[in-house]
Scaffold this motif. Structure first.
Motif, mmCIF file in Angstrom:
data_model
loop_
_atom_site.group_PDB
_atom_site.id
_atom_site.type_symbol
_atom_site.label_atom_id
_atom_site.label_comp_id
_atom_site.label_asym_id
_atom_site.label_seq_id
_atom_site.Cartn_x
_atom_site.Cartn_y
_atom_site.Cartn_z
ATOM 1 N N SER A 156 0.944 -1.109 0.102
ATOM 2 C CA SER A 156 0.214 0.466 0.163
ATOM 3 C C SER A 156 0.617 0.857 -0.226
ATOM 4 N N GLY A 157 0.030 2.071 0.438
ATOM 5 C CA GLY A 157 1.542 3.448 0.563
ATOM 6 C C GLY A 157 2.157 3.631 1.680
ATOM 7 N N ALA A 158 2.358 5.196 2.218
ATOM 8 C CA ALA A 158 3.360 5.441 3.473
ATOM 9 C C ALA A 158 2.723 4.844 4.552
ATOM 10 N N SER A 159 3.361 4.012 5.481
ATOM 11 C CA SER A 159 3.346 3.173 6.138
ATOM 12 C C SER A 159 2.469 5.094 7.453
ATOM 13 N N SER A 160 2.173 5.502 8.341
ATOM 14 C CA SER A 160 1.645 6.384 9.497
ATOM 15 C C SER A 160 1.315 6.416 10.788
ATOM 16 N N LEU A 161 1.204 6.581 11.708
ATOM 17 C CA LEU A 161 0.984 7.031 12.987
ATOM 18 C C LEU A 161 -0.750 5.749 12.832
ATOM 19 N N ALA A 162 -1.976 6.563 11.240
ATOM 20 C CA ALA A 162 -3.045 6.120 10.998
ATOM 21 C C ALA A 162 -2.524 4.491 11.743
ATOM 22 N N ASP A 163 -2.016 4.269 10.706
ATOM 23 C CA ASP A 163 -1.866 2.694 10.883
ATOM 24 C C ASP A 163 -1.238 2.358 11.659
ATOM 25 N N LEU A 164 -0.191 2.616 12.829
ATOM 26 C CA LEU A 164 -0.199 1.926 13.603
ATOM 27 C C LEU A 164 -1.599 1.983 14.841
ATOM 28 N N TYR A 165 -2.341 2.641 14.743
ATOM 29 C CA TYR A 165 -3.350 2.398 15.539
ATOM 30 C C TYR A 165 -4.008 1.690 15.249
ATOM 31 N N GLN A 166 -4.319 1.671 13.826
ATOM 32 C CA GLN A 166 -5.092 0.426 12.615
ATOM 33 C C GLN A 166 -4.766 -0.780 13.262
ATOM 34 N N GLU A 167 -3.426 -1.664 13.620
ATOM 35 C CA GLU A 167 -2.980 -2.276 13.392
ATOM 36 C C GLU A 167 -2.706 -2.947 14.790
ATOM 37 N N VAL A 168 -2.321 -1.890 16.345
ATOM 38 C CA VAL A 168 -2.789 -2.811 17.801
ATOM 39 C C VAL A 168 -4.518 -2.315 17.760
ATOM 40 N N ASP A 169 -4.865 -1.869 16.788
ATOM 41 C CA ASP A 169 -7.225 -1.800 17.160
ATOM 42 C C ASP A 169 -7.564 -3.558 16.321
ATOM 43 N N GLU A 170 -6.678 -3.364 15.496
ATOM 44 C CA GLU A 170 -7.024 -5.157 14.716
ATOM 45 C C GLU A 170 -6.425 -5.774 15.074
ATOM 46 N N VAL A 171 -5.174 -6.244 15.900
ATOM 47 C CA VAL A 171 -4.983 -6.804 16.954
ATOM 48 C C VAL A 171 -5.284 -7.432 18.152
ATOM 49 N N ALA A 172 -6.065 -6.352 18.479
ATOM 50 C CA ALA A 172 -7.275 -6.519 20.344
ATOM 51 C C ALA A 172 -8.355 -6.541 19.634
ATOM 52 N N ARG A 173 -9.131 -6.524 18.707
ATOM 53 C CA ARG A 173 -10.377 -7.368 18.261
ATOM 54 C C ARG A 173 -10.129 -8.507 18.004
ATOM 55 N N THR A 174 -9.286 -9.158 17.709
ATOM 56 C CA THR A 174 -8.374 -10.498 17.196
ATOM 57 C C THR A 174 -8.786 -11.013 18.323
ATOM 58 N N PHE A 175 -7.706 -10.881 19.244
ATOM 59 C CA PHE A 175 -7.884 -11.165 20.399
ATOM 60 C C PHE A 175 -8.558 -10.979 21.336
ATOM 61 N N GLY A 176 -10.090 -9.922 20.597
ATOM 62 C CA GLY A 176 -11.483 -10.073 21.920
ATOM 63 C C GLY A 176 -10.687 -9.136 23.109
ATOM 64 N N VAL A 177 -9.347 -8.382 22.612
ATOM 65 C CA VAL A 177 -9.669 -7.053 23.845
ATOM 66 C C VAL A 177 -9.831 -6.158 23.612
ATOM 67 N N PRO A 178 -10.686 -5.130 23.180
ATOM 68 C CA PRO A 178 -10.847 -3.671 22.278
ATOM 69 C C PRO A 178 -10.219 -2.394 23.055
ATOM 70 N N GLU A 179 -11.088 -2.869 24.284
ATOM 71 C CA GLU A 179 -10.686 -2.259 25.212
ATOM 72 C C GLU A 179 -8.825 -2.047 25.005
ATOM 73 N N ARG A 180 -8.335 -2.623 25.622
ATOM 74 C CA ARG A 180 -6.859 -2.896 25.905
ATOM 75 C C ARG A 180 -6.539 -2.015 24.484
ATOM 76 N N GLY A 181 -6.571 -2.028 23.115
ATOM 77 C CA GLY A 181 -5.922 -1.736 21.883
ATOM 78 C C GLY A 181 -6.991 -0.097 22.022
ATOM 79 N N ALA A 182 -7.920 0.227 22.230
ATOM 80 C CA ALA A 182 -8.516 1.628 22.193
ATOM 81 C C ALA A 182 -7.538 2.615 23.608
ATOM 82 N N ASP A 183 -7.404 1.892 24.934
ATOM 83 C CA ASP A 183 -6.218 2.121 25.627
ATOM 84 C C ASP A 183 -5.375 2.927 26.015
ATOM 85 N N TRP A 184 -4.403 1.743 24.892
ATOM 86 C CA TRP A 184 -3.055 2.092 25.043
ATOM 87 C C TRP A 184 -3.358 3.240 23.313
#
Length: 325
Positions: A156-184
């Motif tokens: 895809s295009g250039a990586s950004s902080l938005a991609d980092l936040y998406q990365e953490v969010d999607e991993v957190a949701r995959t493992f059933g802990v979305p609130e931990r991703g949001a807090d981080w």
């Protein structure tokens, strides 16, 4: 080794979750025919679409920055194994990391990977999923194993902080802990905002990243998170026009672009001092401003890839580029 290499070759305390509160693994697998709370969850990652009915229970991480994403989310008990460090694991995660089996110093063989009986494999670099080694994402899928590749290596295009936040969010949701991703993410954004305020009005300094190389310079291009990290730290990457995350530049180009500061990536068997000596001893570089003034900054490689270190790394690099701020 990593595809980022030509030869196939500490974050702020606010960013460290309360590991004691996060120590429990994600929800247990749902009874047959039923989905776990918050599931099914469907995610598209680097062109691979996956629907999870429950959180993975036996994940394996390959590459340090994705291992630290898991540990930052308190998911060490969901890890059946890990592999391939670039440098030292963050002290805040050391105890949790030590409880996870290390499958291999570098990438495990297909046999060693399958022996861990994973239901999910999370890779940091594209080389983690080497089809020739039998670790391709399609190969894993045929074995009933789901997978994820860190977004920095999606086509895809250039990586950004938005991609980092998406990365953490999607991993957190995959493992059933979305609130931990949001807090981080909330804490990460506070760190980034504080650095922005401190650097307001500062004049950017030109930066050349020296990763490695002798005949040519292996450097950070414009597509990786390292480029945005430099920009947010009050720098200007002189090879931002290189349309890659990492790539080769000629030493003539380094001379012509006259960087004010050289950022050395610290990892592997070649020390920072050895890299400095190579640069300082090269007569072709003697008129480069960073060489004449001996202006160097140092970053662990794990700070400069798409992982949970980035927000604090922006702050640490800014202090080296603009010590008066």
């Amino acid at each position: 080794m990593f595809t980022r290499h030509r030869r196939t070759l500490l974050p702020a305390a606010a960013l460290v979750p309360l590991l004691a509160a996060c120590a429990a693994p994600a929800e247990q697998a749902a009874p047959a025919g039923k989905s776990a709370p918050g599931f099914p969850y469907t995610v598209s990652n680097c062109g691979v679409k996956t629907t999870f009915q429950a959180p993975p229970k036996r994940a394996v991480t390959m590459n340090q920055h994705v291992t630290e994403v898991m540990l930052a989310l308190g998911l060490e008990k969901s890890l059946a194994g890990t592999a391939y460090l670039d440098d030292r694991i963050l002290p805040a995660y050391k105890k949790a990391y030590d409880a996870v089996p290390v499958l291999s110093k570098e990438y495990p063989s297909k046999e060693a990977l399958l022996a861990a009986n994973p239901d999910f494999v999370y890779g940091g670099y594209a080389s983690a999923f080497d089809a020739k080694a039998g670790r391709g994402r399609d190969d894993l899928k045929k074995s009933g194993i789901e997978s994820r590749l860190n977004m920095e290596y999606c086509p895809s295009g250039a990586s950004s902080l938005a991609d980092l936040y998406q990365e953490v969010d999607e991993v957190a949701r995959t493992f059933g802990v979305p609130e931990r991703g949001a807090d981080w993410t909330a804490e990460a954004k506070k760190t980034v905002t504080a650095t922005e305020k401190r650097l307001k009005g500062v004049a950017p300094v030109s930066v050349f990243v020296y990763d490695s190389g002798d005949k040519t310079a292996f450097t950070a291009g414009g597509k990786g998170i390292g480029n945005e990290l430099i920009t947010r730290a009050g720098g200007r990457n002189v090879f931002a026009d290189l349309d890659k995350t990492f790539g080769d530049a000629t030493w003539e180009q380094v001379v012509a672009r006259k960087p004010d500061v050289i950022v050395i990536y610290d990892y592997g068997s070649t020390t920072v001092e050895q890299k400095k000596k190579r640069l300082l001893d090269d007569p072709a570089l003697k008129d480069v401003p960073a060489i004449k003034n001996k202006r160097f900054a140092v970053m662990p490689l794990s700070d400069a890839v798409l992982g949970v270190r980035v927000p604090a790394a922006v702050d640490k690099l800014s202090a080296q580029l603009h010590p008066n701020r």
